[in-house]
Design an enzyme around this catalytic site. Structure first.
Site, short mmCIF file in Angstrom:
data_model
loop_
_atom_site.label_atom_id
_atom_site.label_comp_id
_atom_site.label_asym_id
_atom_site.label_seq_id
_atom_site.Cartn_x
_atom_site.Cartn_y
_atom_site.Cartn_z
N GLU A 16 -1.21 3.24 -10.04
CA GLU A 16 -2.58 3.01 -9.55
C GLU A 16 -3.11 4.31 -8.99
OE1 GLU A 16 -3.30 -0.66 -7.35
OE2 GLU A 16 -1.37 -1.38 -8.06
N HIS B 299 -12.60 -1.80 -1.61
CA HIS B 299 -12.06 -1.59 -2.96
C HIS B 299 -13.21 -1.23 -3.88
CE1 HIS B 299 -9.81 -2.10 -6.64
NE2 HIS B 299 -8.71 -2.31 -5.94
N ARG C 225 -8.74 5.73 -2.95
CA ARG C 225 -9.64 4.59 -3.04
C ARG C 225 -10.95 4.79 -2.27
NH1 ARG C 225 -6.45 -0.83 -2.14
NH2 ARG C 225 -5.62 -0.40 -4.21
N HIS D 170 -11.75 -4.87 1.53
CA HIS D 170 -10.46 -5.18 0.91
C HIS D 170 -9.31 -5.21 1.91
CE1 HIS D 170 -7.52 -5.41 -2.28
NE2 HIS D 170 -6.97 -4.25 -1.95
N ARG E 51 -5.51 3.65 2.88
CA ARG E 51 -4.22 3.17 2.35
C ARG E 51 -4.06 3.50 0.87
NH1 ARG E 51 -2.59 -1.45 -0.26
NH2 ARG E 51 -4.66 -2.38 -0.08
C1 SIN Z 1 -5.37 -3.60 -6.70
O1 SIN Z 1 -4.71 -4.28 -7.48
O2 SIN Z 1 -6.24 -2.82 -7.07
C2 SIN Z 1 -5.13 -3.75 -5.23
C3 SIN Z 1 -3.82 -3.21 -4.86
C4 SIN Z 1 -3.79 -2.86 -3.41
O3 SIN Z 1 -4.74 -3.13 -2.69
O4 SIN Z 1 -2.82 -2.27 -2.98
#
Ligand code: SIN
Length: 516
Positions: A121, A235, A295, A349, A384
């Site tokens: 990610e 998010h 993020r 989020h 985070r």
């Molecule tokens: C996501 O799947 O984008 C969220 C994962 C997270 O918040 O750690």
């Protein structure tokens, strides 16, 4: 205060409040050490916990703790506490194997050759995230709840909310719950708060509606230290279709039409890209990691581009969307979203701060612990890194649960919560929640202006005062949720006003900081 009837009081060695991954882990660790555990949760179904909604996965170190540590600190804008991060990365692989794989038998996705499939990610330099499709939380929480429920030392009480902590001389002795008749004390040798986040304070969130900041408010009202509350993570890629419904979640007016859902960062990790209304990619101009930047940076990039061009979409055409993300593809189909371009917008989020705890989840109050999203361990700093929240909940849950054993419950006087006048004015809670959400959305969102923060503080303090007037004579759960939300909102506004520097998720509009 009232005299307590010691003969009828509920007592337990360890009391856990909350039933997400952190609460389950704390209960398991305490029970493994031979303690009798009572886990209370206001949820009535497992999917009332944010854990159940978690998509992307759970990070491991894949044998390289220093590399994960570096990514966590980098994503946090250098603000994560290195000692806390060490605790996380040193225990990550062992707890995933012990609890999730060996104990719960979670069937993480595998590659064609039968080995575990690791995804990536944003802001991760390596493929190291274990997942089940993009519905990892469900596949962890459901077996975890079953395991905890079946455990001979753990008693689970659903549909039971904590209203206040019971304290005496700086020590916490349990909670007052809303079990009938309202205001029933539950005494414990140690109390572990695992009450989750604050999604219900905003109009749009990826959290369940009952994420009302309960643990943070109860702990703060009891005198525990809280920290970093201004660092609220938005998010970047929640489905934008329901934006117009902002602030309606609790109003009931359009709740059924609220179709906010998360489009996991794993989509971008596997190749999906963001495009503006002109079809152009834009993140390359914002940050060297482009769509996979931290993020907070991507969320601001998306919002800026939405304002400039009218829309941002997540283009999933570079992926095998149906084959690789079947659950998300189905959600899109169910919502009537056709094609490869899904309109997205940032939404609340995760809270990076919370109740201040040490490396065992101990708060500043004796025998009070906090774990999971309601806790501030220092791991996340101001922003985070993806897929570290389930891991943090698991690591700190186990450590707190193990540490919280060996204390005798003491039956002391408990707060005498009055329920003289149970009828609330019609729509009182709904209307106050709507005002609270609007204030948070307008003034304490992705970008903050110092004057707006002061305005928000004044509105929220007034609102808290109005709510307090009702909690003096009533104990309805929704009223207490509103109280907890308003206390937490006031604390967030205070934290935001005291921090004039743009860092991570806290972006001060006139600080002239670049997006990245
Ligand atoms: C996501 O799947 O984008 C969220 C994962 C997270 O918040 O750690």
């Amino acid at each position: 205060m009232t005299e307590t009837d010691t003969a009828t009081a509920t007592t337990t060695d360890v009391l856990v409040v909350g039933s997400g991954i952190a609460g389950c882990a704390a209960a398991l660790a305490a029970a493994r050490k031979g303690a009798d555990v009572l886990l209370v949760t206001k949820a009535t179904k497992p999917d009332d916990a944010s854990t159940d909604w978690a998509q992307g996965g759970i990070s491991t170190t894949r044998g390289n703790p220093p590399s994960l540590k570096e990514d966590i600190i980098e994503a946090s804008d250098g603000t994560a506490d290195p000692d806390a991060v060490d605790v996380l990365v040193e225990h990550a692989d062992d707890v995933v194997e012990d609890v999730l794989i060996d104990t719960l038998g979670v069937g993480f996705d595998q590659s064609d050759d039968g080995t575990l499939d690791y995804t990536r990610e944003a802001a991760h330099s390596e493929y190291r995230i274990l997942h089940v499709d993009a519905a990892t939380g469900t596949h962890i929480l459901r077996p975890f709840l079953n395991h905890v429920d079946d455990h001979e030392r753990i008693d689970v009480r659903q549909d039971t909310a904590a209203l206040e902590l019971i304290t005496a001389e700086g020590r916490v002795h349990g909670i007052v719950s809303d079990e009938e008749p309202t205001g029933k004390p539950i005494y414990a040798g140690a109390t572990i708060l695992a009450t989750g986040g604050i999604g219900a304070l905003y109009g749009r969130s990826t959290n369940p509606d009952d994420a009302t900041g309960d643990g943070i408010a109860m702990a703060a009202l009891a005198g525990a230290d809280v920290d970093d509350l201004e660092y609220i993570q938005f998010h970047p890629t929640a489905y934008a279709g329901s934006e117009a419904l902002s602030a309606s979640k609790r109003s009931g007016e359009a709740a059924e039409q609220d179709d906010t859902f998360l489009l996991s960062e794993a989509l971008r990790g596997e190749g999906a890209v963001l495009r503006n209304a002109d079809g152009e990619r834009f993140m390359e101009d914002v940050h060297p990691q482009a769509d996979l930047a931290p993020r907070d940076v991507v969320a601001r990039g998306v919002e800026t581009e939405r304002n400039a061009t009218g829309e941002v979409v997540l283009d999933v055409s570079p992926l095998e969307f149906e084959a690789d993300f079947p659950a998300l593809a189905e959600t899109c189909r169910d919502r009537g979203i056709d094609g490869d371009e899904i309109p997205v917008a940032p939404c609340e989020h995760f809270l990076c701060g919370g109740i201040d705890v040490d490396d065992r989840g101990r708060t500043s109050l004796d025998r009070l612990y906090a774990v999971g999203e309601c806790a501030r361990t220092g791991v996340h700093g101001a922003n985070r890194l993806a897929s570290t929240s389930l891991l943090e909940g698991l690591v700190w849950g186990l450590r707190a649960g193990g540490d919280a054993t060996g204390f005798e419950p003491e039956v002391v006087e408990s707060p005498d919560l009055l329920n003289r006048d149970p009828e609330l004015p019609e729509r009182f809670v709904t209307e106050k929640f709507t005002r609270l959400k609007r204030t948070m959305d307008d003034y304490l969102g992705l970008e903050r202006d110092p004057d707006d923060i002061e305005r928000a503080s004044a509105v929220l303090r007034r609102l808290k005062g109005e709510v307090d007037a009702y909690t003096r004579t009533r104990t309805a759960r929704d009223l207490y949720e509103l109280r907890h939300a308003s206390v937490t909102a006031v604390l967030i506004a205070r934290a935001a006003s005291e921090n004039t520097e743009s860092v991570g998720c806290h972006y001060v509009a006139d600080d002239e900081a670049p997006l990245a």
